[in-house]
Design a protein around this motif. Structure first.
Motif, PDB file in Angstrom:
ATOM      1  N   GLY A  30       0.950  -1.420  -0.017  1.00  0.00           N
ATOM      2  CA  GLY A  30       0.228   0.122  -0.048  1.00  0.00           C
ATOM      3  C   GLY A  30       0.959   1.297  -0.092  1.00  0.00           C
ATOM      4  N   LEU A  31       1.956   1.124   0.743  1.00  0.00           N
ATOM      5  CA  LEU A  31       2.928   2.343   0.783  1.00  0.00           C
ATOM      6  C   LEU A  31       3.645   2.603  -0.790  1.00  0.00           C
ATOM      7  CD1 LEU A  31       4.077   4.714   2.506  1.00  0.00           C
ATOM      8  CD2 LEU A  31       6.041   3.014   3.137  1.00  0.00           C
ATOM      9  N   ALA A  32       3.844   1.582  -1.460  1.00  0.00           N
ATOM     10  CA  ALA A  32       4.384   1.623  -2.612  1.00  0.00           C
ATOM     11  C   ALA A  32       3.373   2.294  -3.699  1.00  0.00           C
ATOM     12  CB  ALA A  32       4.873   0.264  -3.063  1.00  0.00           C
ATOM     13  N   LEU A  33       2.282   1.744  -3.430  1.00  0.00           N
ATOM     14  CA  LEU A  33       1.112   2.112  -4.355  1.00  0.00           C
ATOM     15  C   LEU A  33       0.947   3.723  -3.895  1.00  0.00           C
ATOM     16  CD1 LEU A  33      -1.326  -0.684  -4.374  1.00  0.00           C
ATOM     17  CD2 LEU A  33       0.011   0.091  -6.288  1.00  0.00           C
ATOM     18  N   LEU A  34       0.972   4.198  -2.606  1.00  0.00           N
ATOM     19  CA  LEU A  34       0.870   5.526  -2.376  1.00  0.00           C
ATOM     20  C   LEU A  34       1.815   6.458  -2.929  1.00  0.00           C
ATOM     21  CD1 LEU A  34      -0.999   7.277  -0.504  1.00  0.00           C
ATOM     22  CD2 LEU A  34       0.873   6.735   1.360  1.00  0.00           C
ATOM     23  N   ILE A  35       2.850   5.931  -3.131  1.00  0.00           N
ATOM     24  CA  ILE A  35       4.148   6.779  -3.488  1.00  0.00           C
ATOM     25  C   ILE A  35       3.897   6.997  -5.122  1.00  0.00           C
ATOM     26  CG2 ILE A  35       6.544   6.840  -3.827  1.00  0.00           C
ATOM     27  CD1 ILE A  35       6.719   5.741  -0.963  1.00  0.00           C
ATOM     28  N   PRO A  38       0.820   9.672  -7.227  1.00  0.00           N
ATOM     29  CA  PRO A  38       0.919  10.761  -7.524  1.00  0.00           C
ATOM     30  C   PRO A  38       2.044  11.011  -8.814  1.00  0.00           C
ATOM     31  CG  PRO A  38       1.293  10.884  -5.261  1.00  0.00           C
ATOM     32  CD  PRO A  38       1.286   9.588  -5.890  1.00  0.00           C
ATOM     33  N   VAL A  39       2.712  10.254  -8.807  1.00  0.00           N
ATOM     34  CA  VAL A  39       3.611  10.014 -10.203  1.00  0.00           C
ATOM     35  C   VAL A  39       2.949   9.685 -11.286  1.00  0.00           C
ATOM     36  CG1 VAL A  39       5.753   8.913 -11.258  1.00  0.00           C
ATOM     37  CG2 VAL A  39       5.916   9.762  -8.946  1.00  0.00           C
ATOM     38  N   LEU A  40       2.000   8.864 -11.310  1.00  0.00           N
ATOM     39  CA  LEU A  40       1.274   8.429 -12.431  1.00  0.00           C
ATOM     40  C   LEU A  40       0.438   9.317 -12.839  1.00  0.00           C
ATOM     41  CD1 LEU A  40       0.545   4.615 -11.637  1.00  0.00           C
ATOM     42  CD2 LEU A  40       1.882   5.452 -13.397  1.00  0.00           C
ATOM     43  N   ASN A  66      -7.649   7.447   4.425  1.00  0.00           N
ATOM     44  CA  ASN A  66      -7.251   6.941   5.985  1.00  0.00           C
ATOM     45  C   ASN A  66      -5.767   6.850   5.890  1.00  0.00           C
ATOM     46  OD1 ASN A  66      -9.852   6.480   6.925  1.00  0.00           O
ATOM     47  ND2 ASN A  66      -9.791   4.306   6.194  1.00  0.00           N
ATOM     48  N   PRO A  67      -4.992   6.356   4.914  1.00  0.00           N
ATOM     49  CA  PRO A  67      -3.384   6.569   4.964  1.00  0.00           C
ATOM     50  C   PRO A  67      -3.035   8.008   5.097  1.00  0.00           C
ATOM     51  CG  PRO A  67      -4.056   4.787   3.341  1.00  0.00           C
ATOM     52  CD  PRO A  67      -5.246   5.417   3.895  1.00  0.00           C
ATOM     53  N   LEU A  68      -3.640   8.985   4.465  1.00  0.00           N
ATOM     54  CA  LEU A  68      -3.267  10.372   4.307  1.00  0.00           C
ATOM     55  C   LEU A  68      -3.497  10.848   5.642  1.00  0.00           C
ATOM     56  CD1 LEU A  68      -4.309  11.148   0.528  1.00  0.00           C
ATOM     57  CD2 LEU A  68      -2.039  10.794   1.438  1.00  0.00           C
ATOM     58  N   ILE A  69      -4.758  10.603   6.072  1.00  0.00           N
ATOM     59  CA  ILE A  69      -4.977  11.024   7.583  1.00  0.00           C
ATOM     60  C   ILE A  69      -4.056  10.439   8.528  1.00  0.00           C
ATOM     61  CG2 ILE A  69      -6.667  11.071   9.540  1.00  0.00           C
ATOM     62  CD1 ILE A  69      -8.934  11.087   7.272  1.00  0.00           C
TER      63      ILE A  69
END
Length: 84
Positions: A30-35, A38-40, A66-69
């Motif tokens: 999930g962290l890899a997808l979160l990073i 924005p690039v995509l 939820n991860p951003l919060i």
């Protein structure tokens, strides 16, 4: 179809697979997808326009709220709990 849309489609499939995992196994992918998101989104925005990018960022914020919060609270110095 452009390369950015194809890569983003694979991102969506990966996000779907990660969503099916138990919560304790979702952290690293999930962290890899979160990073990567924005690039995509910026890549798609450069090709298709700023309004597509704006819609994609709205969807990104909705999906990862939820991860951003959690990251926002950690940045403020709080110690939020992680679901088990």
């Amino acid at each position: 179809m452009c390369t950015a849309i194809i890569v983003s489609s694979f991102w969506v499939l990966a996000a779907t697979v990660v969503a099916f995992l138990p919560m304790r196994w979702q952290m690293v992918p999930g962290l890899a997808l979160l990073i990567a998101a924005p690039v995509l989104i910026i890549w798609i925005g450069l090709i298709h326009g700023w309004w597509v990018s704006a819609l994609a960022f709205a969807a990104f914020g909705s999906m990862f709220r939820n991860p951003l919060i959690y990251l926002f609270r950690r940045a403020r110095g709080e110690r939020p709990e992680i679901p088990k």
